[in-house]
Design an enzyme around this catalytic site. Structure first.
Site: not given
Ligand code: HXC
Length: 258
Positions: A66, A132
């Protein structure tokens, strides 16, 4: 066909593909993208010329969850009043088979979106997880329920409580995905599966999907009764007559989807 900003929808014979397309955010599932996926899938579901839908992302990310940036400023009241994420339930209610073709990150909501689909095909680069907990929240699009049903309590607890990510191979061993294929052939494989399903009798396919899904909602006795009655009902289909006649005549069936 409607044009969208966060997804690309394509048609090929009796199949369709929805490609998540927010590359700069690794296909993070913001509200706009959610609304578009649900709108596209329900529109395709209402179209009897569509027999299977593939949902995919990019090579680097199916979806990295998300959209954290969109959620960061929200209060409890905001989440509760808008019933955040509830629209995804409409995707789960689609009757047309959904095939997730997953390459790269399928994290959080991305993993949950893949699990809403009926068949999950992964490239050998796919990474699944429910991180999460590392953000101080819990899964919100069905992860705690669908992951547990898919891979059992021990492994679901491991992933959901630690937030660790698993490889495509581990996901296959755990029963989360049905096949792992080389990244280069992911879309071809998913498309072949979609075409194969789309050639089957559409009402028989709907009935089969409904019967399998019923196993998650009922006791064994109730589920078997549901299956038996649904099986009996397939004898009302023209396609059932055609399927069995074609078998006895040693020729391929010509289903009319009636
Ligand atoms: C918003 C996101 C995002 C996310 C990545 N991006 N994941 N933006 N929401 N979930 C954005 C980053 O901010 C960045 O934008 C761009 O995408 C590229 O990501 P990077 O982090 O620079 O890439 P990398 O270093 O290759 O790392 C990839 C990754 C990491 C390991 C996937 O992005 C990451 O950990 N993302 C979050 C994963 C996560 O926690 N997902 C769960 C979300 S909560 P900029 O503008 O900075 O370049 C969920 C559940 C919801 O899904 C229900 C409960 C609320």
């Amino acid at each position: 066909m409607t044009s969208y900003e966060n997804i690309i929808v394509t048609r090929d014979r009796r199949t369709a593909t929805i490609t998540l397309n927010r590359p700069k955010a690794l296909n993070a599932l913001n509200e706009a993208l959610m609304v578009e996926v649900v709108e596209a899938a329900t529109t395709l579901d209402a179209d009897r010329s569509v027999g299977a839908i593939v949902i995919t992302g990019s090579e680097r990310a199916f979806a990295a969850g998300a959209d954290i940036k969109e959620m960061a400023a929200q209060s409890y009241q905001d989440m509760y009043l808008s019933d955040w994420f509830t629209a995804w339930d409409r995707l789960a209610a689609v009757r047309t088979p959904l095939i997730a073709a997953v390459s790269g990150y399928a994290l959080g909501g991305g993993c949950e979106l893949a699990m809403i689909c009926d068949i999950l095909i992964a490239s050998d680069t796919a990474k699944f997880g429910q991180p999460e907990i590392t953000l101080g929240v819990i899964p919100g699009i069905g992860g705690s329920q669908r992951l547990t049903r898919a891979i059992g309590k021990a492994k679901a607890m491991d992933l959901i409580l630690t937030g660790r990510t698993i490889s495509a191979d581990e996901a296959e061993r755990a029963g989360l995905v049905s096949r792992v294929v080389p990244a280069a052939s992911l879309l071809a494989e998913a498309s072949e599966v979609a075409h194969k399903i789309a050639e089957m009798s559409l009402p028989a396919v709907y009935a089969a999907k409904e019967a399998v899904n019923r196993s998650f909602e009922s006791t064994l006795t109730e589920g078997i009764l549901f299956e038996r009655r649904t099986f009996h009902a397939t004898f009302a289909l023209d396609d059932r007559t055609e399927g069995m006649t074609a078998f006895t005549e040693k020729r391929p069936p010509k289903f009319t989807h009636h």
